[in-house]
Scaffold this motif. Structure first.
Motif, PDB file in Angstrom:
ATOM      1  N   LYS A 287       0.842  -1.206   0.000  1.00 56.98           N
ATOM      2  CA  LYS A 287       0.000   0.000   0.000  1.00 56.98           C
ATOM      3  C   LYS A 287       0.874   1.253   0.000  1.00 56.98           C
ATOM      4  O   LYS A 287       0.597   2.228  -0.710  1.00 56.98           O
ATOM      5  N   LYS A 290       2.350   1.856  -3.410  1.00 53.21           N
ATOM      6  CA  LYS A 290       1.322   2.370  -4.329  1.00 53.21           C
ATOM      7  C   LYS A 290       1.202   3.881  -4.171  1.00 53.21           C
ATOM      8  O   LYS A 290       1.134   4.633  -5.163  1.00 53.21           O
ATOM      9  N   ARG A 293       4.196   5.603  -5.699  1.00 57.91           N
ATOM     10  CA  ARG A 293       4.101   5.731  -7.153  1.00 57.91           C
ATOM     11  C   ARG A 293       3.199   6.900  -7.538  1.00 57.91           C
ATOM     12  O   ARG A 293       3.458   7.598  -8.533  1.00 57.91           O
ATOM     13  N   GLU A 294       2.176   7.132  -6.751  1.00 56.34           N
ATOM     14  CA  GLU A 294       1.321   8.299  -6.998  1.00 56.34           C
ATOM     15  C   GLU A 294       2.094   9.593  -6.756  1.00 56.34           C
ATOM     16  O   GLU A 294       1.936  10.570  -7.493  1.00 56.34           O
TER      17      GLU A 294
END
Length: 355
Positions: A287, A290, A293-294
């Motif tokens: 999580k 993720k 990466r954003e």
């Protein structure tokens, strides 16, 4: 490569681990015999001595060479102890076998050289004599495993490992940093391989032999590989890390040997809880990546540099404080979050460089 090992079955007292002990160097017949007899009377069954000593710089005592081999034969004849020596060349192997040496070991400098290990493997092809391999000088697990694979390809199956720590440029407590995670991973990948600890080379000082030995036994090591000299202060090599047979016997009497035959009892439930927590940790890490990466996409669109020094410093300070409030060591938190941050930066760099 899967290695089918033959059990070493090294002699030892059931009340204590395997112990291979003796002087760093075989210096004279008197020194060898007196040390061996004292060790024998203290219950040791395997005598070690350096015959050929690879020294860092020329001009140091480099062993007596083949002249010392009859002394070891005399040790076996008069005490019944098995004898072990280091070999570094095919000639050493031939001489050791000709003098019926019971156990051979490959030193750290030799393990670090695949050409040298292959030459030894060729010379040892098919022998029944146990061969112990010290870890390479630098922390390279694949190089260590590679040495075992080369020997196994030569049909040398009675193998064992010696963990003596790894060299480091920094000033430190230990002569060679333990880096316990490396022998732990070696055991995971080669579970049938016996592993001994060399607390003498790891600590480099007499007063560290006892605590290092206990830690090794607590971690499930099979035995110890210790330097012992009847007059250690007069030793021609590594005098500061050698102990008398009497002191070695006292240290061994104080060690706690963990049983390897106990039942699991309630341990299974606790391990299940650990597995569950580890699963949660992995999910949380996924999580977090993720979100990273954003963040990387945000930086890419706005031309913002990936690495933010101020942000990294603030984050680490908060994590270290939070960790300590929860009873975790600062250096542990620093290590974990340094790795996490390194992976986060790597993920963001991939996104920022997308066309």
């Amino acid at each position: 490569m899967n290695i089918n090992l033959i059990p070493l079955e090294l002699p030892h007292d059931e009340k204590r681990p395997i112990v291979i002990a003796g002087p760093c160097s075989a210096e004279s017949e008197v020194q060898v015999m007196e040390t061996a007899k004292q060790l024998y009377y203290k219950g040791c069954s395997i005598f070690r001595a350096g015959v050929w000593k690879p020294r860092t710089k020329p001009g140091c005592f480099e062993g007596c060479g083949k002249e010392a081999l009859p002394w070891l034969k005399k040790v076996r004849e008069e005490t019944g102890m098995q004898v072990a020596i280091e070999v570094a060349t095919p000639e050493h192997v031939d001489l050791a076998l000709a003098h019926h040496i019971d156990i051979l070991w490959i030193g750290a400098r030799t393990t670090a050289n695949p050409f040298a290990v292959q030459a030894l493997a060729d010379a040892m092809k098919g022998i029944e004599v146990p061969v112990l391999v010290k870890n390479p000088v630098n922390p390279d697990l694949e190089l260590w495993i590679g040495a075992f694979e080369r020997l196994a390809r030569a049909n040398v199956r009675r193998l064992g490992a010696i963990h003596r720590g790894f060299s480091s440029y920094e000033n430190k407590l230990y002569r060679n940093a333990p880096m316990w995670q490396i022998p732990i991973e070696l055991r995971r990948r080669m579970p049938d391989l016996p592993i001994l600890c060399d607390p003498s080379h790891m600590g480099g000082k007499r007063d560290l032999i006892a605590p290092i030995s206990q830690q090794a036994l607590d971690m499930g090591f099979d035995g110890l590989f210790v330097e012992s000299h009847y007059k250690p202060d007069t030793a021609l090599s590594d005098s500061g890390q050698q102990i008398t047979p009497a002191i070695l016997s006292y240290i061994l009497s104080q060690l706690t040997v963990r049983s390897k035959t106990w039942g699991n009892g309630g341990l299974g439930e606790l391990r299940s809880q650990i597995d569950e927590v580890d699963t949660q940790l992995i999910e949380l890490l996924a999580k977090r990546m993720k979100i990273c990466r954003e963040v990387g996409e945000f930086k890419r669109k706005r031309g913002v540099p990936v690495y933010q020094t101020k942000r990294y410093g603030e984050m680490m300070d908060k994590r270290e404080i939070n960790g300590q409030l929860n009873g975790l060591r600062k250096d542990f938190i620093t290590h974990i979050f340094s790795l996490i941050h390194e992976e986060s930066v790597s993920e963001q760099i991939q996104i920022v460089n997308q066309k």
